[in-house]
Design an enzyme around this catalytic site. Structure first.
Site, mmCIF file in Angstrom:
data_model
loop_
_atom_site.group_PDB
_atom_site.id
_atom_site.type_symbol
_atom_site.label_atom_id
_atom_site.label_comp_id
_atom_site.label_asym_id
_atom_site.label_seq_id
_atom_site.Cartn_x
_atom_site.Cartn_y
_atom_site.Cartn_z
ATOM 1 N N GLY A 12 0.818 -1.208 0.000
ATOM 2 C CA GLY A 12 0.000 0.000 0.000
ATOM 3 C C GLY A 12 0.851 1.257 0.000
ATOM 4 O O GLY A 12 0.551 2.238 -0.682
ATOM 5 N N ARG A 37 7.258 1.684 1.297
ATOM 6 C CA ARG A 37 7.526 0.239 1.290
ATOM 7 C C ARG A 37 7.950 -0.224 -0.097
ATOM 8 O O ARG A 37 8.818 -1.088 -0.236
ATOM 9 C CB ARG A 37 6.276 -0.521 1.731
ATOM 10 C CG ARG A 37 6.025 -0.399 3.204
ATOM 11 C CD ARG A 37 5.945 -1.777 3.811
ATOM 12 N NE ARG A 37 6.170 -1.687 5.233
ATOM 13 C CZ ARG A 37 5.421 -2.292 6.136
ATOM 14 N NH1 ARG A 37 4.396 -3.024 5.744
ATOM 15 N NH2 ARG A 37 5.699 -2.195 7.407
ATOM 16 N N ARG A 52 2.306 11.333 -8.470
ATOM 17 C CA ARG A 52 1.688 11.416 -7.143
ATOM 18 C C ARG A 52 2.505 10.710 -6.059
ATOM 19 O O ARG A 52 1.963 10.282 -5.029
ATOM 20 C CB ARG A 52 0.274 10.816 -7.140
ATOM 21 C CG ARG A 52 -0.707 11.649 -7.942
ATOM 22 C CD ARG A 52 -2.083 11.028 -7.925
ATOM 23 N NE ARG A 52 -2.978 11.837 -8.743
ATOM 24 C CZ ARG A 52 -4.085 12.432 -8.293
ATOM 25 N NH1 ARG A 52 -4.454 12.289 -7.040
ATOM 26 N NH2 ARG A 52 -4.832 13.141 -9.089
ATOM 27 N N ARG A 75 -0.510 -8.467 -4.048
ATOM 28 C CA ARG A 75 -0.561 -7.428 -3.013
ATOM 29 C C ARG A 75 0.181 -7.934 -1.777
ATOM 30 O O ARG A 75 -0.015 -9.084 -1.361
ATOM 31 C CB ARG A 75 -2.022 -7.109 -2.683
ATOM 32 C CG ARG A 75 -2.196 -6.324 -1.413
ATOM 33 C CD ARG A 75 -3.590 -5.738 -1.233
ATOM 34 N NE ARG A 75 -3.958 -5.634 0.174
ATOM 35 C CZ ARG A 75 -3.423 -4.777 1.042
ATOM 36 N NH1 ARG A 75 -2.490 -3.931 0.656
ATOM 37 N NH2 ARG A 75 -3.800 -4.763 2.301
ATOM 38 N N SER A 114 -0.862 -5.212 4.985
ATOM 39 C CA SER A 114 -1.077 -5.547 6.391
ATOM 40 C C SER A 114 -2.584 -5.674 6.609
ATOM 41 O O SER A 114 -3.378 -5.202 5.798
ATOM 42 C CB SER A 114 -0.486 -4.480 7.304
ATOM 43 O OG SER A 114 -1.099 -3.239 7.036
ATOM 44 N N ASP A 165 -2.485 -5.940 13.342
ATOM 45 C CA ASP A 165 -3.414 -5.564 14.415
ATOM 46 C C ASP A 165 -4.315 -6.750 14.738
ATOM 47 O O ASP A 165 -4.705 -7.504 13.842
ATOM 48 C CB ASP A 165 -4.316 -4.398 13.955
ATOM 49 C CG ASP A 165 -3.506 -3.213 13.478
ATOM 50 O OD1 ASP A 165 -3.019 -2.456 14.325
ATOM 51 O OD2 ASP A 165 -3.331 -3.082 12.250
ATOM 52 N N ARG A 172 6.925 -5.161 13.067
ATOM 53 C CA ARG A 172 6.316 -4.979 11.744
ATOM 54 C C ARG A 172 7.343 -5.244 10.660
ATOM 55 O O ARG A 172 7.060 -5.895 9.664
ATOM 56 C CB ARG A 172 5.788 -3.548 11.572
ATOM 57 C CG ARG A 172 4.389 -3.376 12.083
ATOM 58 C CD ARG A 172 3.959 -1.930 12.077
ATOM 59 N NE ARG A 172 2.966 -1.729 13.106
ATOM 60 C CZ ARG A 172 1.666 -1.566 12.874
ATOM 61 N NH1 ARG A 172 1.203 -1.527 11.658
ATOM 62 N NH2 ARG A 172 0.816 -1.443 13.859
HETATM 63 N N1 HPA Z 1 -8.413 -2.661 9.236
HETATM 64 C C1 HPA Z 1 -8.246 -2.441 7.937
HETATM 65 N N2 HPA Z 1 -7.066 -2.477 7.341
HETATM 66 C C2 HPA Z 1 -5.997 -2.741 8.116
HETATM 67 C C3 HPA Z 1 -6.105 -2.980 9.467
HETATM 68 C C4 HPA Z 1 -7.383 -2.919 10.069
HETATM 69 O O1 HPA Z 1 -7.533 -3.126 11.270
HETATM 70 N N3 HPA Z 1 -4.841 -3.205 9.952
HETATM 71 C C5 HPA Z 1 -4.006 -3.104 8.890
HETATM 72 N N4 HPA Z 1 -4.694 -2.834 7.775
#
Ligand code: HPA
Length: 238
Positions: free
Chosen positions: A21, A25, A44, A88, A91, A207, A220
């Site tokens: 994303g 990175r 961009r 892709r 995370s 998360d 991470r």
């Molecule tokens: N929600 C959506 N996208 C994410 C999250 C999440 O908790 N953590 C990392 N990407």
């Protein structure tokens, strides 16, 4: 063929593109994992790079956050740059008790809260799924790299509203066996299907939405390294 969002020329991208994303990175992957990486797009600040991994051409370009963003970039890569495969590397927040921080989640399918699919005007609910060929190639590398115990393959959710992920919503998607929530895979899978191309979404769990845990920045990085190796080892075999 430059577009409004991509200044690369036709032929600048390899047939397989890794998509994190975050543009930083993408730059990190190009600089630390690829050989002879060159910048092919910077419109961009969405860096696109092409180099080689173990001698085989591979590209990496950021997707930005969310389905509209990956929707634009993946569409252009598939339709205007002859890209065949997009992996892709993102995370996600996990929503199952048996999935842990730093685990790898691979989206076999991706549900969504978005209306992206409405553009196809289908008379029903479309199942956005990954490419079986990419998944099979990836799972071989999961085993080769000794990652099987920490890897989960199944359904994920591409959410449109990061701050709309309420405990009640998480509970309902969790009850349907969905592994984790991220924000891009469903659009990527639909674009791949509509273009007759291939896509796969690999995420590291950053998360834990059931207990509020999240990774430190150092953790991470390490989890990220395993996922990038996995994606690159897959990329050079497809
Ligand atoms: N929600 C959506 N996208 C994410 C999250 C999440 O908790 N953590 C990392 N990407």
């Amino acid at each position: 063929m430059p577009t409004a969002h991509n200044s690369a020329q036709k032929g600048d991208f390899a047939k397989t593109v890794l998509m994190p994303g975050d543009p930083k990175r993408a730059k990190f992957i190009a600089e630390h994992y690829l050989e002879n990486a060159r910048l092919v797009n910077d419109v961009r600040g969405i860096g696109g790079y092409t180099g080689t991994y173990k001698g085989i051409p591979v590209s990496v370009m950021a997707s930005g956050m969310g389905m509209p963003s990956i929707g634009i970039y993946s569409y252009e890569l598939y339709h205007f740059y002859d890209v065949e495969n997009i992996i892709r590397v993102g995370s996600a927040g996990c929503i199952q008790p048996y999935v842990a921080l730093k685990d790898i989640v691979i989206g076999m399918g991706a549900g969504t809260t978005s209306r992206f699919v409405h553009q196809y005007d289908l008379n029903g609910d479309y199942s956005a799924i990954c490419s079986f060929d990419l998944l099979e190639a990836c799972m071989k590398q999961v085993d080769t790299l000794g990652l099987r115990e920490k890897t989960h393959v199944g359904n994920i959710l591409s959410s449109d509203a990061f701050y709309g992920e309420t405990p009640d919503m998480v509970k309902k998607w969790s009850a349907m066996g969905v592994l984790a929530i991220e924000m891009e895979a469903a659009a990527l899978y639909m674009n791949a299907a509509a273009a007759g191309k291939n896509a796969l979404c690999i995420c590291t769990v950053s998360d834990h939405l059931l207990n509020g845990e999240n990774l430190s920045s150092e953790e991470r990085e390490r989890g990220f390294d395993e996922m990038i190796r996995l994606a690159l080892e897959t990329a050079v075999r497809i």
